[in-house]
Design a protein around this motif. Structure first.
Motif, PDB file in Angstrom:
ATOM      1  N   LEU A  44       0.823  -1.199   0.000  1.00 49.84           N
ATOM      2  CA  LEU A  44       0.000   0.000   0.000  1.00 49.84           C
ATOM      3  C   LEU A  44       0.858   1.250   0.000  1.00 49.84           C
ATOM      4  O   LEU A  44       0.561   2.231  -0.659  1.00 49.84           O
ATOM      5  CB  LEU A  44      -0.897   0.003   1.249  1.00 49.84           C
ATOM      6  CG  LEU A  44      -2.045  -1.008   1.252  1.00 49.84           C
ATOM      7  CD1 LEU A  44      -2.705  -1.029   2.622  1.00 49.84           C
ATOM      8  CD2 LEU A  44      -3.073  -0.659   0.186  1.00 49.84           C
ATOM      9  N   ALA A  45       1.960   1.195   0.769  1.00 53.78           N
ATOM     10  CA  ALA A  45       2.811   2.368   0.888  1.00 53.78           C
ATOM     11  C   ALA A  45       3.495   2.716  -0.413  1.00 53.78           C
ATOM     12  O   ALA A  45       3.827   3.875  -0.661  1.00 53.78           O
ATOM     13  CB  ALA A  45       3.859   2.139   1.979  1.00 53.78           C
ATOM     14  N   THR A  46       3.747   1.737  -1.252  1.00 48.71           N
ATOM     15  CA  THR A  46       4.460   1.997  -2.498  1.00 48.71           C
ATOM     16  C   THR A  46       3.520   2.218  -3.669  1.00 48.71           C
ATOM     17  O   THR A  46       3.968   2.407  -4.794  1.00 48.71           O
ATOM     18  CB  THR A  46       5.394   0.811  -2.825  1.00 48.71           C
ATOM     19  OG1 THR A  46       4.622  -0.394  -2.852  1.00 48.71           O
ATOM     20  CG2 THR A  46       6.494   0.691  -1.783  1.00 48.71           C
ATOM     21  N   ALA A  49       0.443   7.718  -5.523  1.00 47.51           N
ATOM     22  CA  ALA A  49      -0.343   8.635  -4.711  1.00 47.51           C
ATOM     23  C   ALA A  49      -1.646   8.954  -5.416  1.00 47.51           C
ATOM     24  O   ALA A  49      -1.705   9.053  -6.631  1.00 47.51           O
ATOM     25  CB  ALA A  49       0.448   9.914  -4.447  1.00 47.51           C
ATOM     26  N   ALA A  53      -4.328   7.766  -0.809  1.00 51.68           N
ATOM     27  CA  ALA A  53      -3.439   8.449   0.122  1.00 51.68           C
ATOM     28  C   ALA A  53      -4.151   9.593   0.811  1.00 51.68           C
ATOM     29  O   ALA A  53      -3.956   9.852   1.995  1.00 51.68           O
ATOM     30  CB  ALA A  53      -2.215   8.974  -0.618  1.00 51.68           C
ATOM     31  N   ALA A  56      -6.475   8.277   3.524  1.00 48.08           N
ATOM     32  CA  ALA A  56      -5.749   7.815   4.702  1.00 48.08           C
ATOM     33  C   ALA A  56      -5.506   8.956   5.664  1.00 48.08           C
ATOM     34  O   ALA A  56      -5.306   8.753   6.850  1.00 48.08           O
ATOM     35  CB  ALA A  56      -4.417   7.195   4.292  1.00 48.08           C
ATOM     36  N   SER A 162      10.332   0.982   7.792  1.00 48.48           N
ATOM     37  CA  SER A 162       9.250   1.454   6.928  1.00 48.48           C
ATOM     38  C   SER A 162       9.797   1.699   5.531  1.00 48.48           C
ATOM     39  O   SER A 162      11.015   1.827   5.347  1.00 48.48           O
ATOM     40  CB  SER A 162       8.659   2.756   7.489  1.00 48.48           C
ATOM     41  OG  SER A 162       9.623   3.799   7.452  1.00 48.48           O
ATOM     42  N   SER A 349      -0.001   1.755   8.364  1.00 46.50           N
ATOM     43  CA  SER A 349      -0.284   1.920   6.950  1.00 46.50           C
ATOM     44  C   SER A 349      -0.510   3.391   6.608  1.00 46.50           C
ATOM     45  O   SER A 349      -0.004   3.893   5.619  1.00 46.50           O
ATOM     46  CB  SER A 349      -1.519   1.094   6.558  1.00 46.50           C
ATOM     47  OG  SER A 349      -1.874   1.312   5.216  1.00 46.50           O
ATOM     48  N   ARG A 350      -1.282   4.090   7.437  1.00 48.54           N
ATOM     49  CA  ARG A 350      -1.520   5.508   7.195  1.00 48.54           C
ATOM     50  C   ARG A 350      -0.241   6.317   7.302  1.00 48.54           C
ATOM     51  O   ARG A 350       0.004   7.231   6.538  1.00 48.54           O
ATOM     52  CB  ARG A 350      -2.557   6.030   8.190  1.00 48.54           C
ATOM     53  CG  ARG A 350      -3.988   5.569   7.878  1.00 48.54           C
ATOM     54  CD  ARG A 350      -4.929   5.879   9.022  1.00 48.54           C
ATOM     55  NE  ARG A 350      -6.320   5.740   8.625  1.00 48.54           N
ATOM     56  CZ  ARG A 350      -6.975   4.598   8.595  1.00 48.54           C
ATOM     57  NH1 ARG A 350      -6.341   3.481   8.929  1.00 48.54           N
ATOM     58  NH2 ARG A 350      -8.231   4.547   8.220  1.00 48.54           N
ATOM     59  N   ARG A 353       2.121   6.046   4.296  1.00 39.25           N
ATOM     60  CA  ARG A 353       1.596   6.617   3.073  1.00 39.25           C
ATOM     61  C   ARG A 353       1.622   8.156   3.087  1.00 39.25           C
ATOM     62  O   ARG A 353       1.142   8.795   2.154  1.00 39.25           O
ATOM     63  CB  ARG A 353       0.167   6.123   2.837  1.00 39.25           C
ATOM     64  CG  ARG A 353       0.115   4.637   2.568  1.00 39.25           C
ATOM     65  CD  ARG A 353      -1.279   4.068   2.712  1.00 39.25           C
ATOM     66  NE  ARG A 353      -2.151   4.473   1.620  1.00 39.25           N
ATOM     67  CZ  ARG A 353      -3.391   3.986   1.470  1.00 39.25           C
ATOM     68  NH1 ARG A 353      -3.867   3.119   2.351  1.00 39.25           N
ATOM     69  NH2 ARG A 353      -4.132   4.382   0.456  1.00 39.25           N
ATOM     70  N   SER A 354       2.141   8.723   4.141  1.00 34.43           N
ATOM     71  CA  SER A 354       2.138  10.190   4.247  1.00 34.43           C
ATOM     72  C   SER A 354       3.196  10.808   3.345  1.00 34.43           C
ATOM     73  O   SER A 354       4.142  10.143   2.938  1.00 34.43           O
ATOM     74  CB  SER A 354       2.399  10.595   5.701  1.00 34.43           C
ATOM     75  OG  SER A 354       3.705  10.223   6.095  1.00 34.43           O
TER      76      SER A 354
END
Length: 354
Positions: A44-46, A49, A53, A56, A162, A349-350, A353-354
């Motif tokens: 999810l992080a990768t 955007a 995003a 989140a 992370s 996860s949030r 994703r920042s």
């Protein structure tokens, strides 16, 4: 780190979890679950955007959302220039030094961070297991900020692995204030900190977290830090611990924290190897070891600690019920932690994703 006076009645197990009867099987099961969950988080992080995003970061009632968002000009270079050895030494602990006083459980937009209450010293000879001072590890350090009464290292934090390699974990009631900074492997009085001073950019916690009742189960938070002046990320410099779901109530852990100077004049890191158990009537863990005074909220509970790298798997933090332990005399001897499950993975996860 505040301490409650009694344990609540009733017994509620974490959703989808039970005390394992076969430790080897439980470790394998939780290891697979942690790998799968964190793998999903990294995916999810990768992702590109977009609306995901943005959502989140949404402010839905009861949802996790960013807290502190300092001015864009606050960089790690600024943090290092501001938090000189003289300013660190001159910083005073908060005024709330009532033994066993409760830490604030205000939301992330609070005007002032929660001050860590001081605790009465206890004769070490009466404590069966007592934390020992040591030189610390690069992945664990202190939080500095200047809002309200929190003008010293009022909490402990640790680096968590992370995708962007810029994330730290602490207790939810450790709200960063202005000029907030993370100092890994803090050295009291040092002219130059061994792993630098890092500006905190943004913090992530649940709006409905607290230190009483079910809200105490959400007493954890993440924060992102700005890169160093040379562009390196925090984790490149210090290494990071792997966020792992708590694998049951009974675990052998190493807990590392930084009591503030009012409670522990040595102003050094402390370490204790202990076995965890269930905190009666809650979904939280407890461990018994003296020396975890005010300032140690957010201290990581690590399994599989590699002494060479100074990293391991983080399965808990000092926090939870009334900020992390019992009220009353000798409250430094028992510490609590929220149980890590789906909620902390969702918050992670949030944050990434920042």
């Amino acid at each position: 780190m505040a301490r409650p006076s009694t344990e609540p009645t009733g017994s509620t197990a974490p959703t989808g979890s039970t005390e394992p009867t076969d430790p080897a099987r439980a470790r394998r099961r939780w290891s697979h679950a942690a790998t799968a969950a964190l793998g999903m988080v990294v995916c999810l992080a990768t992702a590109p955007a977009g609306h995901a995003a943005e959502s989140a970061r949404g402010a839905a009632a009861g949802a996790a959302r960013p807290g502190l968002a300092p001015a864009a000009s606050w960089t790690s270079r600024d943090a290092a220039a501001y938090w000189t050895s003289e300013r660190m030494a001159a910083a005073a602990p908060g005024r709330d030094d009532t033994p066993g006083g409760s830490a604030s459980a205000s939301g992330p937009a609070a005007a002032a961070p929660a001050a860590e209450p001081a605790k009465p010293a206890a004769p070490a000879a009466q404590v069966p297991n007592t934390a020992q001072h040591f030189d610390g590890v690069p992945s664990v350090g202190v939080l500095f900020s200047v809002d309200g009464d929190a003008r010293t290292h009022h909490c402990t934090a640790s680096v968590v692995h992370s995708p962007h390699r810029n994330l730290i974990l602490t207790a939810g009631h450790c709200n960063p204030g202005s000029h907030a900074a993370f100092v890994p492997q803090y050295r009291s009085g040092a002219t130059t900190q061994p792993y630098g001073v890092w500006a905190i950019e943004e913090s992530f916690a649940y709006d409905d977290r607290g230190t009483t009742g079910d809200k105490a189960d959400l007493d954890f938070a993440f924060a992102t830090v700005a890169p160093a002046e040379d562009g390196r990320s925090l984790e490149e410099v210090t290494g990071g611990n792997l966020l792992t779901p708590t694998p049951g109530y009974t675990n052998d852990v190493t807990v590392i924290g930084y009591p503030n100077v009012r409670n522990d004049p040595a102003d050094r890191a402390v370490r204790c190897d202990a076995r965890t158990a269930r905190l009666t009537g809650t979904r939280e863990l407890r461990m018994d070891c003296g020396g975890f005074y005010g300032g140690t909220s957010g201290s990581p509970w690590l399994t599989d600690l590699d002494d060479e790298t100074g990293t391991g798997r983080v399965i808990g933090v000092i926090g939870g019920l009334n900020g992390g332990g019992p009220k009353g005399p000798h409250n430094d001897r028992t510490s609590y932690s929220p149980y890590f499950g789906g909620k902390i993975l969702s918050l992670y996860s949030r944050a990434v994703r920042s």
